[in-house]
Design a protein around this motif. Sequence first.
Motif, PDB file in Angstrom:
ATOM      1  N   LEU A  43       0.823  -1.207   0.000  1.00 52.66           N
ATOM      2  CA  LEU A  43       0.000   0.000   0.000  1.00 52.66           C
ATOM      3  C   LEU A  43       0.862   1.264   0.000  1.00 52.66           C
ATOM      4  O   LEU A  43       0.518   2.259  -0.648  1.00 52.66           O
ATOM      5  N   ALA A  44       1.979   1.240   0.730  1.00 51.61           N
ATOM      6  CA  ALA A  44       2.859   2.409   0.748  1.00 51.61           C
ATOM      7  C   ALA A  44       3.451   2.672  -0.629  1.00 51.61           C
ATOM      8  O   ALA A  44       3.531   3.833  -1.081  1.00 51.61           O
ATOM      9  N   ALA A  45       3.865   1.601  -1.321  1.00 45.25           N
ATOM     10  CA  ALA A  45       4.401   1.773  -2.676  1.00 45.25           C
ATOM     11  C   ALA A  45       3.338   2.338  -3.617  1.00 45.25           C
ATOM     12  O   ALA A  45       3.619   3.235  -4.432  1.00 45.25           O
ATOM     13  N   ALA A  46       2.117   1.831  -3.491  1.00 46.45           N
ATOM     14  CA  ALA A  46       1.033   2.335  -4.345  1.00 46.45           C
ATOM     15  C   ALA A  46       0.742   3.797  -4.049  1.00 46.45           C
ATOM     16  O   ALA A  46       0.491   4.600  -4.965  1.00 46.45           O
ATOM     17  N   ALA A  47       0.761   4.166  -2.755  1.00 44.17           N
ATOM     18  CA  ALA A  47       0.498   5.560  -2.390  1.00 44.17           C
ATOM     19  C   ALA A  47       1.569   6.485  -2.962  1.00 44.17           C
ATOM     20  O   ALA A  47       1.272   7.577  -3.456  1.00 44.17           O
ATOM     21  N   VAL A  56      -6.087  12.077  -4.018  1.00 44.55           N
ATOM     22  CA  VAL A  56      -7.108  11.599  -3.071  1.00 44.55           C
ATOM     23  C   VAL A  56      -6.927  10.111  -2.800  1.00 44.55           C
ATOM     24  O   VAL A  56      -6.966   9.656  -1.657  1.00 44.55           O
ATOM     25  N   LEU A  57      -6.719   9.332  -3.874  1.00 44.55           N
ATOM     26  CA  LEU A  57      -6.506   7.900  -3.706  1.00 44.55           C
ATOM     27  C   LEU A  57      -5.217   7.632  -2.934  1.00 44.55           C
ATOM     28  O   LEU A  57      -5.156   6.717  -2.106  1.00 44.55           O
ATOM     29  N   ALA A  58      -4.193   8.445  -3.196  1.00 43.45           N
ATOM     30  CA  ALA A  58      -2.924   8.268  -2.479  1.00 43.45           C
ATOM     31  C   ALA A  58      -3.112   8.503  -0.983  1.00 43.45           C
ATOM     32  O   ALA A  58      -2.571   7.756  -0.147  1.00 43.45           O
ATOM     33  N   ARG A  59      -3.887   9.542  -0.615  1.00 43.59           N
ATOM     34  CA  ARG A  59      -4.126   9.793   0.811  1.00 43.59           C
ATOM     35  C   ARG A  59      -4.921   8.657   1.441  1.00 43.59           C
ATOM     36  O   ARG A  59      -4.668   8.257   2.584  1.00 43.59           O
ATOM     37  N   THR A  60      -5.879   8.117   0.677  1.00 46.37           N
ATOM     38  CA  THR A  60      -6.660   6.983   1.186  1.00 46.37           C
ATOM     39  C   THR A  60      -5.766   5.781   1.439  1.00 46.37           C
ATOM     40  O   THR A  60      -5.880   5.094   2.471  1.00 46.37           O
ATOM     41  N   SER A  64      -4.769   3.826   4.915  1.00 45.96           N
ATOM     42  CA  SER A  64      -4.868   2.369   5.013  1.00 45.96           C
ATOM     43  C   SER A  64      -3.567   1.782   5.543  1.00 45.96           C
ATOM     44  O   SER A  64      -3.578   0.808   6.317  1.00 45.96           O
ATOM     45  N   CYS A  65      -2.439   2.358   5.149  1.00 45.80           N
ATOM     46  CA  CYS A  65      -1.149   1.919   5.698  1.00 45.80           C
ATOM     47  C   CYS A  65      -1.109   2.111   7.213  1.00 45.80           C
ATOM     48  O   CYS A  65      -0.604   1.259   7.946  1.00 45.80           O
TER      49      CYS A  65
END
Length: 872
Positions: A43-47, A56-60, A64-65
Amino acid sequence: MLPEETPARQPLFWAALAFAGGLWIGKVLWRPPLLWVLAVAVLAAAALYLVNRRPVLARTLALSCCVLAGAFALQVQRSNPAVVWLGDGHEVLVTAHVIEEGNLEEESPGSWRQRIKVETERISSPARTENVRAGIGLSIYSKSSARYDLGTDTEIAEQAPRKFAAEVPHTKLFRYGERLRFTAKLNPPRNFRNPGAFDYAGYLREQGIVATASVKLANVEVLPGRAGNSFDRAVAQAHRSILIHVHKLWQPQDAALIDALLIGEKAFIERPVRIDFQRSGTYHLLVVSGMSVAILAGFVLWTLRRIGLGDVSASVCSVFTIFAYAALTKQGAPVWRAALMFAVYLVTRLLYRKGAVMNALGAAALILLVANPSALFGASFQMSCLCVVLLAGIAVPILARSTGPYSRGLRSLDALAYDRSLPPRIAQFRIDVRMILRRIQALVPTKAASAILTMGLRYSLGAFNLILLSAVMQFGMALPMAAYFHRATSVGIPANLLSVPLLEVFMPAATVAVGLSYLWNLAAQAPAAGARVALHGIAGAVFWVSKWQIADVRLPTPSVFVMLFAACAIFACMLVIRRRVVLAISGCALLIASTVAIWTIHPPQQIRPGVLELTAIDVGEGDSLLVVTPDGHKLLLDGGGLPSWLHSQMDIGEDVVSPYLWERGISRLDAIVLTHAHADHMAGLLSIIRNFRPRELWLPSNVPLEEIKRLLQVANAYGVQTSFHNAREVFSYGEALIRVLAPDPAFPVRSGRRNDESLILKISYRKTSVLLEADLEKGTEKLISREQPQADVLKVAHHGSASATSDDFLDAAKPRYAVISVGSRNVYRHPRMEVLQRLQSHNVRTYRTDLNGATSFYLDGENVSVQVPRHR
């Protein structure tokens, strides 16, 4: 006025909230720690990849991380719990060193107890020796026959019961780092095994204590050398030194309260005082809450600026001072949360950043939760953080759009140019105030009149602000107060309105007085007198409000639905409070509605209809039995209690029996029964009457009235009807039939056999029945054996003592089930082995509250079923 924030600019708050959510997930959903790590990494890599493409998706994903990191942190903390050898229940030779000092308490004339915390180094038995590092709560008993006035800070000193007032000859106070050797039995802490019971073992575990022990002073050997670290030693010395100076400056009764309010030392506070603070909704004053830290921090920063220090120097010194104060109080999460928030606020201010209170809370909470993930599940951490959320997230925005502009409008009334920078309604307000001032000056041509009007307006706005802040706090804190303390904070607003302004005077005055006492005791007398006046005002307000009958409202544990509704109401109110007026008003209305729901919507009672229930509540070495008739009438036989020789402030009725009843949704009792006037049966009934307002009190006819004088007074105060009962009485109670088998006036109780005064009841429903023997002995057993005592369930007499439960009686009663109300590791060695063997020989299936906890029997008129709780 705290600066207004917008929800979008609170990243640390949302991160802390997500981390806390992860901790809850980790508590109920176990997964291998490596799985959590891999999920966080993905999730961190995706963010990071999406941070510029899809913010917005990155903050979500980042939140989640935080959720997954919280789950990982908790499961790592709990994955390998330390298991230490404590001697397997036998006496062992312990080598340890003191890590937390204690105070002397007089248990009886000439008998003293000192409670300290030690860390073991080695534990030895004849067959085994191990190097063990474990925290032990150690009680050391000693005797002395004389007292002398307190002189200087010596190694032999001390306090009368709950007072710091006298030196005790032949009694040593153990200091931090001292190495000791003693022989004792190490007892792991035990919870009362009732649903809803306080997790005492978990509480001690959070304090680093895995066992408790008792030892006589004569059996403690002081070893050469010192252990521990210099920082903790300095903190212990400073804490002790401040106590000595406090008790030199103020009288013992005042000093006891000052200890608690100033540095969190509650050793000298009696239980009734604590209850008064709880009843009035001001207990936060007694435990050095974040409010106390905020007042002291503001005072320190203001003082340093007034003596000429620059912003950087004053800020650094203030942070150092508050961190030292947090360490000194030993109060844990609430104080450190406030100290960390203060530090974050000063750092952001020095960096010319907007001081974000919710962000500061998030930063402080994250630091505390990363250091100790389990802290989240403690009431103290939850309530301290909720207080800040309510103040900064709800109360401050309300003030910012209500009285805040008018408060700013009262500044520099002579500056006409300032009007142009204000909203029209505030500019008009300033014009109106100036017109009133001119009229007053025309009638009373002095500046004092104008100053009084201006000051009056400012104080009126300040009073309104305080009322609003207190109201938000009371409405928002209704959920934890009901869930953890079963109290409706109905009088918190007036109590805090009177006491909080006085606390703002008390904290600086007491701090200055103690500081000056180190330099010149005479110079400390003036601030000490000011602190004394403020203290008496706080205590007077608290004690006055706590006596209001409405302050005595108690609540059962709220249902899950009500708790979720209240939590969602707080969250929703925080989200909409800065929006349009209609939304803000709706959010406040929702918050108020949730409080009303907590106070009025009680959970359904956990009662089985159509059966006769007998539950033996685990109250230790005592009795407390709940009987529920098939049509729902609720009787409580005895309330448990502790013998006077234990000198304990614990109230079994308030601390053990009441939480069990509240956990089952019970808020009222129909009747309570005192079987006989011994403390282990009677002491808890006073709190039961206050908490559950029974309609009737049943007593044995031969009970000495002088011994139950206090019980009768409380019963009369709450309108409880009293009745006395004799043998051979038979009456219906709902759908149950009750026969009184003893006491019998025709057979006077033998001298020295007070247990035979017991009120003995047989309660029947159709073909099934229970026989409740209280503490009767063999003589009375012989009498009731002739009265058809046959019963399916027997409450064994006198905690399984050998003085009752004879073979002849068991032949007459023919029970199929038996329950023994008995305390774990009790000094009487109850239940006796011969009694257990007799029950076994008669094929009686026997339960014990020390092993099984609260044991319930359900009689449907034909059969009996048994239920015991699952233990934590």
